[in-house]
Design a protein around this motif. Structure first.
Motif, PDB file in Angstrom:
ATOM      1  N   ASP A  92       0.782  -1.307   0.068  1.00 30.71           N
ATOM      2  CA  ASP A  92      -0.245  -0.022   0.072  1.00 30.71           C
ATOM      3  C   ASP A  92       0.726   1.370   0.061  1.00 30.71           C
ATOM      4  N   HIS A  93       0.850   2.036  -0.972  1.00 34.73           N
ATOM      5  CA  HIS A  93       1.987   3.210  -1.399  1.00 34.73           C
ATOM      6  C   HIS A  93       1.320   4.264  -0.391  1.00 34.73           C
ATOM      7  N   ARG A  94       0.249   4.285  -0.030  1.00 32.70           N
ATOM      8  CA  ARG A  94      -0.257   5.334   0.974  1.00 32.70           C
ATOM      9  C   ARG A  94       0.325   5.215   2.219  1.00 32.70           C
ATOM     10  N   LEU A  95       0.934   4.162   2.767  1.00 33.88           N
ATOM     11  CA  LEU A  95       1.413   4.060   4.070  1.00 33.88           C
ATOM     12  C   LEU A  95       2.865   4.595   3.622  1.00 33.88           C
ATOM     13  N   ALA A  96       3.450   4.530   2.520  1.00 41.82           N
ATOM     14  CA  ALA A  96       4.835   5.273   2.469  1.00 41.82           C
ATOM     15  C   ALA A  96       4.528   6.620   2.350  1.00 41.82           C
ATOM     16  N   LEU A  97       3.513   7.220   1.739  1.00 38.70           N
ATOM     17  CA  LEU A  97       3.004   8.649   1.748  1.00 38.70           C
ATOM     18  C   LEU A  97       2.945   9.105   3.132  1.00 38.70           C
ATOM     19  N   ALA A  98       2.526   8.334   3.863  1.00 38.91           N
ATOM     20  CA  ALA A  98       2.124   8.745   5.500  1.00 38.91           C
ATOM     21  C   ALA A  98       3.287   8.743   6.108  1.00 38.91           C
ATOM     22  N   ALA A 116       0.740  -0.569  -9.616  1.00 38.36           N
ATOM     23  CA  ALA A 116       0.633   0.509 -10.788  1.00 38.36           C
ATOM     24  C   ALA A 116       1.819   1.550 -10.465  1.00 38.36           C
ATOM     25  N   THR A 117       2.449   1.736 -11.747  1.00 39.43           N
ATOM     26  CA  THR A 117       3.613   2.850 -11.564  1.00 39.43           C
ATOM     27  C   THR A 117       3.183   4.030 -11.164  1.00 39.43           C
ATOM     28  N   TRP A 118       1.980   4.517 -11.214  1.00 46.84           N
ATOM     29  CA  TRP A 118       1.646   5.734 -10.765  1.00 46.84           C
ATOM     30  C   TRP A 118       1.812   5.896  -9.270  1.00 46.84           C
ATOM     31  N   LYS A 119       1.377   4.683  -8.760  1.00 40.45           N
ATOM     32  CA  LYS A 119       1.720   4.857  -7.024  1.00 40.45           C
ATOM     33  C   LYS A 119       2.959   5.082  -6.763  1.00 40.45           C
ATOM     34  N   ILE A 120       4.057   4.297  -7.738  1.00 41.46           N
ATOM     35  CA  ILE A 120       5.458   4.570  -7.271  1.00 41.46           C
ATOM     36  C   ILE A 120       5.759   5.820  -7.525  1.00 41.46           C
ATOM     37  N   ARG A 121       5.217   6.470  -8.450  1.00 37.68           N
ATOM     38  CA  ARG A 121       5.466   7.953  -8.805  1.00 37.68           C
ATOM     39  C   ARG A 121       5.146   8.991  -7.880  1.00 37.68           C
ATOM     40  N   GLU A 122       3.965   8.534  -7.090  1.00 35.74           N
ATOM     41  CA  GLU A 122       3.523   9.420  -5.840  1.00 35.74           C
ATOM     42  C   GLU A 122       4.511   9.323  -4.935  1.00 35.74           C
ATOM     43  N   VAL A 123       5.117   8.180  -4.626  1.00 37.21           N
ATOM     44  CA  VAL A 123       6.307   8.232  -3.404  1.00 37.21           C
ATOM     45  C   VAL A 123       7.194   8.650  -3.946  1.00 37.21           C
ATOM     46  N   ILE A 124       7.734   8.683  -5.111  1.00 40.63           N
ATOM     47  CA  ILE A 124       9.056   9.133  -5.409  1.00 40.63           C
ATOM     48  C   ILE A 124       8.906  10.796  -5.439  1.00 40.63           C
ATOM     49  N   LYS A 125       7.538  11.319  -5.818  1.00 40.45           N
ATOM     50  CA  LYS A 125       7.193  12.849  -5.827  1.00 40.45           C
ATOM     51  C   LYS A 125       7.461  13.273  -4.309  1.00 40.45           C
ATOM     52  N   ALA A 126       6.571  12.512  -3.546  1.00 45.65           N
ATOM     53  CA  ALA A 126       6.774  12.867  -2.028  1.00 45.65           C
ATOM     54  C   ALA A 126       8.256  12.872  -1.464  1.00 45.65           C
ATOM     55  N   ALA A 127       9.038  11.848  -1.531  1.00 44.27           N
ATOM     56  CA  ALA A 127      10.327  11.779  -1.194  1.00 44.27           C
ATOM     57  C   ALA A 127      11.201  12.688  -1.722  1.00 44.27           C
ATOM     58  N   ALA A 128      11.031  13.017  -2.880  1.00 49.86           N
ATOM     59  CA  ALA A 128      11.824  14.231  -3.516  1.00 49.86           C
ATOM     60  C   ALA A 128      11.352  15.510  -2.857  1.00 49.86           C
TER      61      ALA A 128
END
Ligand code: SF4
Length: 367
Positions: A92-98, A116-128
């Motif tokens: 669950d990528h939302r846990l990474a975002l949290a 899905a790749t868009w989920k990875i992209r969201e994590v990358i954006k948040a981390a960056a």
């Protein structure tokens, strides 16, 4: 060290990746990490365990975030802990975002199970956006199905291909704050796969075996794999996974780095195996010496500076000779013993005073 001793290759130059106040890779010493084994939603128990790990020398700690309840606990844990924190996320990528949102310094994801790749992209954006690092972990058990079909089994080439696939969205986004890991339970595959990763990508590498085993077996298996890699200059952070108290993972990590002459935490304690000549309680004395010296701080190795060696020997036959090889030592007699420091006898005393006398000598000259 003898002229024929195996030399250590220069450390591979990996990119320097910031994880809170710590840097992994670059010119930083190989760091030692562990993972909490409490329920993450039990804030008190988790913080208490992190503090124990910190006292043992742990430099970054990872927490499993399996669900929303664990995610809810993260802000409070973050508030109470200064150590760099890593959130371990699956599915669950939302846990990474949290975790990134509340100031975790790094997230560990296995893109293979995030979807899905868009989920990875969201994590990358948040981390960056927040300066967090990401560990991309590929495990033998979770390689992309199409890659597995091509290679037949989760072999070394399959894991490397799996890593290449996982890294695509990061490379497209130009995100470089990455640490890579590729874990299997097999010692020889671990060595082979990390050699490949080290040649192919510039990112720092997190070394470890997965499901290494109980403390005795797990420490031996981990040392078998990691010592080969570390002597080849490969590896920037390590975790010795053990089924047991996480503090033992930290102790095992420093013991391994100390044995290889890479880093040490406090002195290296040697002791004889004991035999029919043993005149003192070597097992008990060794335990007490280790405990008494356990708080000596972590010291990165500088140049060829050797670690301080402390020997506990059971008798005077080999005892004094062996103890003289060490920087400090005890050689036992019948209920009495001799304390050595740098090749000289400094004291002869009763068995019950030996530990204090030895520890006093070590502290006086090592701190
Ligand atoms: S140091 Fe002495 S007691 Fe210890 S194993 Fe050797 S001979 Fe036996």
């Amino acid at each position: 060290m003898s002229a024929s001793a195996t030399s250590r290759k220069p450390r591979r130059k990996a990119l320097a990746v910031r994880v809170g106040p710590l840097t992994i890779g670059g010119r930083s010493p190989v760091s030692v990490q562990s993972m909490t084994k409490t329920r993450t939603d039990d804030v008190r128990a988790t913080v208490r365990q992190i503090r124990r790990l910190e006292r043992a020398g742990c430099e970054l700690v990872r927490l499993a975030v399996p669900d929303a309840a664990a995610a809810v606990a993260l802000p409070e844990i973050r508030k109470r802990v200064a150590l760099p924190l890593i959130a371990d996320i699956h599915f669950d990528h939302r846990l990474a975002l949290a975790a990134i949102r509340v100031g975790f310094d790094k997230v560990r994801i296995n893109p293979g199970n995030i979807g899905a790749t868009w989920k990875i992209r969201e994590v990358i954006k948040a981390a960056a956006g927040s300066g967090a690092a990401i560990r991309v972990g590929v495990n033998a058990g979770s390689i992309d199905k199409s890659i597995l079909r091509r290679y037949g089994r989760p072999s070394v080439p399959a894991m490397v291909a799996g890593m290449a696939r996982c890294l695509e969205p990061f490379e497209r986004a130009g995100f470089k704050a990455l640490v890579l890991s590729a874990k299997t339970t097999d010692v020889r595959e671990t060595i082979a796969v990390y050699r490949e990763l080290s040649k192919r990508w510039p990112y720092p590498l997190h070394l470890g075996l997965t499901e290494a085993g109980p403390p005795f077996e797990g420490a031996i298996r981990s040392a078998a794999a990691l010592s080969v890699l570390l002597l080849e200059g490969i590896g920037d952070t390590i975790r010795i996974s053990l089924t047991g108290d996480p503090v033992q993972e930290i102790e095992a990590g420093y013991e391994l780095l100390g044995a290889l002459g890479i880093r040490r935490r406090g002195p290296l304690v040697y002791s004889c195996p004991t035999c029919g000549r043993t005149g003192i309680d070597v097992i008990g004395l060794t335990r007490k010496v280790k405990a008494a010296l356990s708080d000596l701080r972590t010291v990165p190795m500088r140049g060829q500076l050797p670690p301080v060696k402390v020997a506990v020997m059971g008798c005077v036959v080999n005892g004094p000779g062996e103890a003289r090889e060490a920087d400090f030592g005890i050689a036992g007699g019948k209920g009495r013993g001799i304390v050595f420091a740098h090749g000289r006898v400094v004291k002869t005393c009763a068995e019950d005073q030996l530990v204090d006398a030895l520890v006093g000598e070590v502290r006086r000259t090592s701190e």
